[in-house]
Design a protein around this motif. Structure first.
Motif, PDB file in Angstrom:
ATOM      1  N   ASN A  30     -14.267 -31.653  54.423  1.00  0.00           N
ATOM      2  CA  ASN A  30     -13.004 -32.373  54.565  1.00  0.00           C
ATOM      3  C   ASN A  30     -12.903 -33.495  53.534  1.00  0.00           C
ATOM      4  OD1 ASN A  30     -10.482 -33.070  55.857  1.00  0.00           O
ATOM      5  ND2 ASN A  30     -11.572 -34.802  56.763  1.00  0.00           N
ATOM      6  N   TRP A  31     -14.012 -34.209  53.287  1.00  0.00           N
ATOM      7  CA  TRP A  31     -13.991 -35.285  52.294  1.00  0.00           C
ATOM      8  C   TRP A  31     -13.705 -34.724  50.894  1.00  0.00           C
ATOM      9  CZ3 TRP A  31     -16.600 -36.553  47.853  1.00  0.00           C
ATOM     10  CH2 TRP A  31     -16.350 -37.821  47.350  1.00  0.00           C
ATOM     11  N   CYS A  80     -16.176 -41.913  52.555  1.00  0.00           N
ATOM     12  CA  CYS A  80     -14.792 -42.249  52.928  1.00  0.00           C
ATOM     13  C   CYS A  80     -14.459 -43.681  52.536  1.00  0.00           C
ATOM     14  CB  CYS A  80     -14.580 -42.038  54.421  1.00  0.00           C
ATOM     15  SG  CYS A  80     -14.534 -40.308  54.893  1.00  0.00           S
ATOM     16  N   LEU A 126     -11.983 -32.095  50.231  1.00  0.00           N
ATOM     17  CA  LEU A 126     -10.555 -31.763  50.207  1.00  0.00           C
ATOM     18  C   LEU A 126      -9.691 -33.011  50.084  1.00  0.00           C
ATOM     19  CD1 LEU A 126     -10.507 -28.923  52.869  1.00  0.00           C
ATOM     20  CD2 LEU A 126     -10.233 -28.687  50.395  1.00  0.00           C
ATOM     21  N   LEU A 127     -10.127 -34.123  50.684  1.00  0.00           N
ATOM     22  CA  LEU A 127      -9.396 -35.388  50.521  1.00  0.00           C
ATOM     23  C   LEU A 127      -9.427 -35.850  49.063  1.00  0.00           C
ATOM     24  CD1 LEU A 127     -10.504 -37.388  53.697  1.00  0.00           C
ATOM     25  CD2 LEU A 127      -8.234 -36.456  53.213  1.00  0.00           C
ATOM     26  N   SER A 169     -18.599 -29.449  57.966  1.00  0.00           N
ATOM     27  CA  SER A 169     -17.136 -29.452  57.935  1.00  0.00           C
ATOM     28  C   SER A 169     -16.577 -30.834  57.608  1.00  0.00           C
ATOM     29  CB  SER A 169     -16.575 -28.964  59.273  1.00  0.00           C
ATOM     30  OG  SER A 169     -17.010 -29.807  60.325  1.00  0.00           O
ATOM     31  N   THR A 170     -17.248 -31.891  58.033  1.00  0.00           N
ATOM     32  CA  THR A 170     -16.800 -33.245  57.717  1.00  0.00           C
ATOM     33  C   THR A 170     -16.935 -33.517  56.225  1.00  0.00           C
ATOM     34  OG1 THR A 170     -17.610 -33.907  59.892  1.00  0.00           O
ATOM     35  CG2 THR A 170     -17.032 -35.661  58.374  1.00  0.00           C
TER      36      THR A 170
END
Length: 112
Positions: free
Chosen positions: A64-65, A30, A67-68, A60-61
């Motif tokens: 999510n990254w 991130c 997808l970001l 899932s985290t």
């Protein structure tokens, strides 16, 4: 966690994940997305490759990254191609629907 290279001739950014993408390690990714991605974005790439061939675990985290990063690529209208070596990771990405949002390519694992 994240290593990135830029090929000037092909105008291609290669983002390589060298650890597992899970809640305990995704913080560094991130930070890269917030601090380093704008530098590569300014070079106006034509293609972005996400190399997850060394990935063993994604939660899932971590998803999510990914997808970001996909959204960041879509903002500048640049295709993202995800290179996967693990059949298990490929199944997880397909189950999450990434194959409908971007290109998934099966590649052999890159030895570090």
């Amino acid at each position: 966690m994240v290593e990135c290279t830029y090929n000037e001739g092909k105008k291609r950014v290669v983002v390589m994940i060298i650890q597992d993408l899970k809640s305990t390690t995704v913080g560094a990714a991130c930070t890269w997305l917030e601090e380093e991605w704008p530098l590569y974005r300014a070079k106006a790439p034509k293609q972005v490759y996400l190399d997850v061939r060394n990935l063993r675990v994604v939660d899932s985290t971590g998803m999510n990254w990914i997808l970001l990063l996909l959204r960041a690529c879509q903002e500048i209208k640049v295709p993202l191609t995800i290179q996967v070596a693990s059949p298990a990771a490929m199944r997880v990405f397909k189950f999450a629907g990434l194959d409908k949002l971007t290109v998934l390519k099966y590649r052999y694992r890159k030895q570090l």
